[in-house]
Scaffold this motif. Sequence first.
Motif, PDB file in Angstrom:
ATOM      1  N   LEU A 173       6.935   3.085 -13.325  1.00  0.00           N
ATOM      2  CA  LEU A 173       8.035   2.130 -13.207  1.00  0.00           C
ATOM      3  C   LEU A 173       8.130   1.558 -11.797  1.00  0.00           C
ATOM      4  O   LEU A 173       8.445   0.386 -11.622  1.00  0.00           O
ATOM      5  N   THR A 174       7.868   2.380 -10.780  1.00  0.00           N
ATOM      6  CA  THR A 174       7.927   1.878  -9.411  1.00  0.00           C
ATOM      7  C   THR A 174       6.675   1.107  -9.023  1.00  0.00           C
ATOM      8  O   THR A 174       6.629   0.521  -7.946  1.00  0.00           O
ATOM      9  N   LEU A 175       5.696   1.098  -9.888  1.00  0.00           N
ATOM     10  CA  LEU A 175       4.475   0.338  -9.626  1.00  0.00           C
ATOM     11  C   LEU A 175       4.729  -1.174  -9.635  1.00  0.00           C
ATOM     12  O   LEU A 175       3.900  -1.946  -9.169  1.00  0.00           O
ATOM     13  N   VAL A 176       5.878  -1.586 -10.124  1.00  0.00           N
ATOM     14  CA  VAL A 176       6.225  -3.004 -10.128  1.00  0.00           C
ATOM     15  C   VAL A 176       6.329  -3.541  -8.697  1.00  0.00           C
ATOM     16  O   VAL A 176       5.956  -4.693  -8.436  1.00  0.00           O
ATOM     17  N   PHE A 177       6.779  -2.731  -7.755  1.00  0.00           N
ATOM     18  CA  PHE A 177       6.977  -3.209  -6.390  1.00  0.00           C
ATOM     19  C   PHE A 177       5.670  -3.559  -5.684  1.00  0.00           C
ATOM     20  O   PHE A 177       5.588  -4.600  -5.029  1.00  0.00           O
ATOM     21  N   PRO A 178       4.610  -2.742  -5.791  1.00  0.00           N
ATOM     22  CA  PRO A 178       3.340  -3.183  -5.203  1.00  0.00           C
ATOM     23  C   PRO A 178       2.798  -4.459  -5.850  1.00  0.00           C
ATOM     24  O   PRO A 178       2.231  -5.306  -5.162  1.00  0.00           O
ATOM     25  N   LEU A 228       0.827  -1.211   0.000  1.00  0.00           N
ATOM     26  CA  LEU A 228       0.000   0.000   0.000  1.00  0.00           C
ATOM     27  C   LEU A 228       0.861   1.259   0.000  1.00  0.00           C
ATOM     28  O   LEU A 228       0.600   2.199  -0.758  1.00  0.00           O
ATOM     29  N   CYS A 229       1.888   1.285   0.834  1.00  0.00           N
ATOM     30  CA  CYS A 229       2.757   2.466   0.891  1.00  0.00           C
ATOM     31  C   CYS A 229       3.491   2.681  -0.425  1.00  0.00           C
ATOM     32  O   CYS A 229       3.607   3.814  -0.899  1.00  0.00           O
ATOM     33  N   LEU A 230       3.974   1.618  -1.029  1.00  0.00           N
ATOM     34  CA  LEU A 230       4.685   1.773  -2.289  1.00  0.00           C
ATOM     35  C   LEU A 230       3.727   2.106  -3.438  1.00  0.00           C
ATOM     36  O   LEU A 230       4.124   2.753  -4.413  1.00  0.00           O
ATOM     37  N   TYR A 231       2.473   1.694  -3.310  1.00  0.00           N
ATOM     38  CA  TYR A 231       1.462   2.090  -4.299  1.00  0.00           C
ATOM     39  C   TYR A 231       1.206   3.594  -4.227  1.00  0.00           C
ATOM     40  O   TYR A 231       1.146   4.284  -5.253  1.00  0.00           O
ATOM     41  N   VAL A 232       1.086   4.118  -3.006  1.00  0.00           N
ATOM     42  CA  VAL A 232       0.883   5.558  -2.842  1.00  0.00           C
ATOM     43  C   VAL A 232       2.126   6.314  -3.304  1.00  0.00           C
ATOM     44  O   VAL A 232       2.026   7.363  -3.946  1.00  0.00           O
ATOM     45  N   PHE A 233       3.309   5.774  -2.998  1.00  0.00           N
ATOM     46  CA  PHE A 233       4.542   6.408  -3.487  1.00  0.00           C
ATOM     47  C   PHE A 233       4.561   6.446  -5.011  1.00  0.00           C
ATOM     48  O   PHE A 233       4.957   7.452  -5.603  1.00  0.00           O
ATOM     49  N   SER A 234       4.144   5.386  -5.643  1.00  0.00           N
ATOM     50  CA  SER A 234       4.096   5.357  -7.106  1.00  0.00           C
ATOM     51  C   SER A 234       3.133   6.403  -7.644  1.00  0.00           C
ATOM     52  O   SER A 234       3.411   7.064  -8.642  1.00  0.00           O
ATOM     53  N   PHE A 235       2.003   6.552  -6.975  1.00  0.00           N
ATOM     54  CA  PHE A 235       1.031   7.563  -7.385  1.00  0.00           C
ATOM     55  C   PHE A 235       1.617   8.959  -7.243  1.00  0.00           C
ATOM     56  O   PHE A 235       1.500   9.793  -8.143  1.00  0.00           O
ATOM     57  N   LEU A 236       2.261   9.209  -6.102  1.00  0.00           N
ATOM     58  CA  LEU A 236       2.834  10.531  -5.877  1.00  0.00           C
ATOM     59  C   LEU A 236       4.046  10.777  -6.765  1.00  0.00           C
ATOM     60  O   LEU A 236       4.397  11.924  -7.038  1.00  0.00           O
ATOM     61  N   GLY A 237       4.680   9.686  -7.219  1.00  0.00           N
ATOM     62  CA  GLY A 237       5.788   9.823  -8.159  1.00  0.00           C
ATOM     63  C   GLY A 237       5.328  10.308  -9.505  1.00  0.00           C
ATOM     64  O   GLY A 237       6.121  10.792 -10.308  1.00  0.00           O
ATOM     65  N   GLY A 238       4.047  10.173  -9.740  1.00  0.00           N
ATOM     66  CA  GLY A 238       3.448  10.717 -10.947  1.00  0.00           C
ATOM     67  C   GLY A 238       3.888  10.040 -12.215  1.00  0.00           C
ATOM     68  O   GLY A 238       4.127   8.841 -12.256  1.00  0.00           O
ATOM     69  N   PHE A 239       4.014  10.832 -13.230  1.00  0.00           N
ATOM     70  CA  PHE A 239       4.292  10.290 -14.551  1.00  0.00           C
ATOM     71  C   PHE A 239       5.785  10.182 -14.826  1.00  0.00           C
ATOM     72  O   PHE A 239       6.184   9.737 -15.886  1.00  0.00           O
TER      73      PHE A 239
END
Length: 115
Positions: free
Chosen positions: A52-57, A36-47
Amino acid sequence: MIYPWSALAYSFLGFGIAAWTAGIIQDHRWYWPAALCLYVFSFLGGFSIGLLTLVFPFILVSIALGHALGRIKKSSHSLIAGTIGAGLWLISFRTIDDYWLFFPIYKLFNLLGMQ
């Protein structure tokens, strides 16, 4: 100057990595909050790096799901589950629009008035 959204993103990244480490060392239930935390980080990382970081969730959810279903007995099973998660990410990365990948968190942020 540290921007508030950047500080929030890096806080989620830090807690996500800490929870992932706790999942490896302590208890597999820590994979869920890490995902969940890495999903939110991916969202805040934007475009920029968000997709690319969405792979971790994806990897963490597949490993957590494998543990929840009782399918992971050895570390090699975790490797297989992580590979399946990375494969699912690759398929979704290529076929699904990023709006739909981040739809739940986008709606939550809209409801909270944060965007």
